[in-house]
Scaffold this motif. Structure first.
Motif, PDB file in Angstrom:
ATOM      1  N   PRO A  37       0.842  -1.196   0.000  1.00 37.22           N
ATOM      2  CA  PRO A  37       0.000   0.000   0.000  1.00 37.22           C
ATOM      3  C   PRO A  37       0.879   1.249   0.000  1.00 37.22           C
ATOM      4  O   PRO A  37       1.954   1.257   0.615  1.00 37.22           O
ATOM      5  CB  PRO A  37      -0.763  -0.097   1.328  1.00 37.22           C
ATOM      6  N   SER A  39       0.593   5.823  -0.346  1.00 36.89           N
ATOM      7  CA  SER A  39      -0.262   6.992  -0.211  1.00 36.89           C
ATOM      8  C   SER A  39      -0.999   7.286  -1.524  1.00 36.89           C
ATOM      9  O   SER A  39      -0.370   7.438  -2.574  1.00 36.89           O
ATOM     10  CB  SER A  39       0.597   8.187   0.188  1.00 36.89           C
ATOM     11  N   LEU A  42      -0.328   5.806  -5.276  1.00 33.84           N
ATOM     12  CA  LEU A  42       0.498   6.345  -6.362  1.00 33.84           C
ATOM     13  C   LEU A  42       1.748   5.506  -6.648  1.00 33.84           C
ATOM     14  O   LEU A  42       2.353   5.652  -7.709  1.00 33.84           O
ATOM     15  CB  LEU A  42       0.908   7.794  -6.063  1.00 33.84           C
ATOM     16  N   GLN A 133       7.045   6.096   1.300  1.00 36.28           N
ATOM     17  CA  GLN A 133       6.228   5.036   0.702  1.00 36.28           C
ATOM     18  C   GLN A 133       7.110   3.875   0.250  1.00 36.28           C
ATOM     19  O   GLN A 133       6.739   2.708   0.387  1.00 36.28           O
ATOM     20  CB  GLN A 133       5.427   5.574  -0.503  1.00 36.28           C
TER      21      GLN A 133
ATOM     22  N   ARG B   9      -5.758  -7.833   1.438  1.00 36.94           N
ATOM     23  CA  ARG B   9      -5.901  -6.583   2.173  1.00 36.94           C
ATOM     24  C   ARG B   9      -6.259  -5.419   1.239  1.00 36.94           C
ATOM     25  O   ARG B   9      -5.961  -5.447   0.055  1.00 36.94           O
ATOM     26  CB  ARG B   9      -4.641  -6.243   2.983  1.00 36.94           C
ATOM     27  N   TYR B 135       8.092   3.639   8.702  1.00 40.51           N
ATOM     28  CA  TYR B 135       7.292   3.121   7.587  1.00 40.51           C
ATOM     29  C   TYR B 135       7.596   1.659   7.278  1.00 40.51           C
ATOM     30  O   TYR B 135       6.736   0.941   6.767  1.00 40.51           O
ATOM     31  CB  TYR B 135       7.475   3.999   6.339  1.00 40.51           C
ATOM     32  N   LEU B 142       0.767  -3.754   8.867  1.00 40.96           N
ATOM     33  CA  LEU B 142      -0.355  -3.930   7.943  1.00 40.96           C
ATOM     34  C   LEU B 142      -0.386  -5.361   7.415  1.00 40.96           C
ATOM     35  O   LEU B 142      -1.455  -5.967   7.255  1.00 40.96           O
ATOM     36  CB  LEU B 142      -0.246  -2.945   6.775  1.00 40.96           C
ATOM     37  N   PRO B 154      -4.314   2.182   6.168  1.00 40.67           N
ATOM     38  CA  PRO B 154      -3.196   3.119   6.302  1.00 40.67           C
ATOM     39  C   PRO B 154      -3.669   4.533   5.995  1.00 40.67           C
ATOM     40  O   PRO B 154      -4.348   4.749   4.994  1.00 40.67           O
ATOM     41  CB  PRO B 154      -2.189   2.630   5.260  1.00 40.67           C
ATOM     42  N   GLU B 156      -2.531   8.758   6.018  1.00 46.77           N
ATOM     43  CA  GLU B 156      -1.675   9.922   6.250  1.00 46.77           C
ATOM     44  C   GLU B 156      -2.519  11.190   6.300  1.00 46.77           C
ATOM     45  O   GLU B 156      -1.978  12.267   6.531  1.00 46.77           O
ATOM     46  CB  GLU B 156      -0.650  10.057   5.126  1.00 46.77           C
ATOM     47  N   LYS B 197      -8.115  -4.193  -7.080  1.00 53.61           N
ATOM     48  CA  LYS B 197      -6.867  -3.582  -6.639  1.00 53.61           C
ATOM     49  C   LYS B 197      -6.068  -3.208  -7.885  1.00 53.61           C
ATOM     50  O   LYS B 197      -5.984  -3.992  -8.832  1.00 53.61           O
ATOM     51  CB  LYS B 197      -6.084  -4.592  -5.807  1.00 53.61           C
ATOM     52  N   ARG B 199      -2.375  -1.900  -9.385  1.00 52.05           N
ATOM     53  CA  ARG B 199      -0.964  -1.594  -9.208  1.00 52.05           C
ATOM     54  C   ARG B 199      -0.363  -1.403 -10.588  1.00 52.05           C
ATOM     55  O   ARG B 199      -0.827  -1.997 -11.557  1.00 52.05           O
ATOM     56  CB  ARG B 199      -0.218  -2.737  -8.500  1.00 52.05           C
ATOM     57  N   ARG B 200       0.681  -0.576 -10.661  1.00 50.61           N
ATOM     58  CA  ARG B 200       1.349  -0.427 -11.940  1.00 50.61           C
ATOM     59  C   ARG B 200       1.885  -1.781 -12.402  1.00 50.61           C
ATOM     60  O   ARG B 200       2.370  -2.561 -11.582  1.00 50.61           O
ATOM     61  CB  ARG B 200       2.492   0.576 -11.814  1.00 50.61           C
TER      62      ARG B 200
END
Lengths: 210, 210
Positions: A37, A39, A42, A133, B9, B135, B142, B154, B156, B197, B199-200
């Protein structure tokens, strides 16, 4: 399960140069980082997997001559974005819309909020945010390595600017933040291998507000 | 195993206020953070576990009114050291010597190196370094939550200075960096729960230097 693996792992100080981590294990270690995960989702960092022997010799020279850099079989370099730009933010939001096949209004408002906030901040603030991150993913990669029975040595002891030059990262808008060689511990020659893991006791680490 | 949990998750946007995470699960989630590797083993952060309802209401108010802060049963606050001091460095090195029952010469030299480097740097640089370490532990907490079948979001999106005041962190030499409510997803009311989900893809995330 995870706790057992975290107790097993340690920062190997000497790796066996004769042992090679298989590609499928490396792939799963990288995959844990990719699934981390971050922020706003991104993923503001990339991973460079270095196996080239000459390049790793150069990195060792700017990495306090730590032997796992060349004795391991792979070196993971985590490199964070040097800044948040509108292009980078839009790229990720567009990808999300593409994968999910629709535009969510709240998500689009969130995009505008980020576009109005991040690219205007100073690059150093944005880089530090991106670096944090990368550390989430770094931790998960180290955990996955432990699940694979692979030793990984988290290392900050290197000259980031020099590493950026060796790998040509600045031209790609990236800055190295942390590295980890992957390999197998060589019990002989590793002063740390048989020493007890030390962590602050729970009462020095956790406070409860009930 | 870890990859499966990371795929399970997600950042739950709505938690069921009727469900409470058991203390043994919370303990193991915190334990994963405690076992996290950190730079020089200093563990330059602490965790505050907030269950108090009034305190969590206050935190929600300075946390964009995100409902999991009060709908979850526990709120984890990760707070990094505001600086590296000689006292803090010595405390950890002394603990290591005490647990291991001897003094390693290389380790003592390493202590001197840190003492000559860290306390002289500006506090902001040291704080950012400490925050990054937090972090790593955040990611592992997590992950452990996922192993426990517990949702963790999570976050911020809160005012760190206001949170520091609510919890009295500055007086303790700490600064909040990131938070995560623990609880159980409430499928109804969570816009994110059934979305894919994203993701790149690997080729945008990983470069190989062979």
């Amino acid at each position: 399960m995870l706790l057992e693996k975290l107790n097993w792992r340690y920062a190997a100080k000497k790796m066996d140069p004769a042992k090679v981590v298989s590609e499928d294990k490396v792939e799963r270690i990288v995959e844990a980082a990719r699934l981390a995960p971050t922020s706003s989702g991104l993923q503001p960092f990339e991973i460079i997997v270095v196996t080239n022997a000459e390049v790793r010799e150069k990195i060792k020279a700017i990495g306090w001559n730590q032997s796992p850099i060349t004795d391991g079989s792979h070196l993971l370099v985590f490199a964070a974005w040097d800044n948040y730009t509108a292009e980078r933010i839009n790229h990720m939001f567009d990808l999300v819309n593409e994968v999910r096949g629709f535009r969510n209004e709240g998500w689009e408002n969130y995009r505008q909020m980020l576009l109005s906030a991040y690219p205007q901040r100073d690059p150093e603030t944005n880089f530090e945010h991106a670096a944090r991150q990368a550390y989430i993913a770094f931790g998960l990669a180290l955990a996955q390595a432990a699940f694979e029975g692979v030793d990984a040595t988290p290392m900050e002891g290197f000259d980031p600017k020099a590493l950026d030059e060796i790998l040509g990262l600045r031209e790609r808008g990236l800055r190295s933040v942390t590295i980890a060689p992957l390999g197998y511990r060589q019990v002989e020659g590793d002063w740390l291998v048989n020493l007890q893991k030390v962590r602050r006791p729970r009462d020095q680490f956790v406070t409860e507000v009930k």
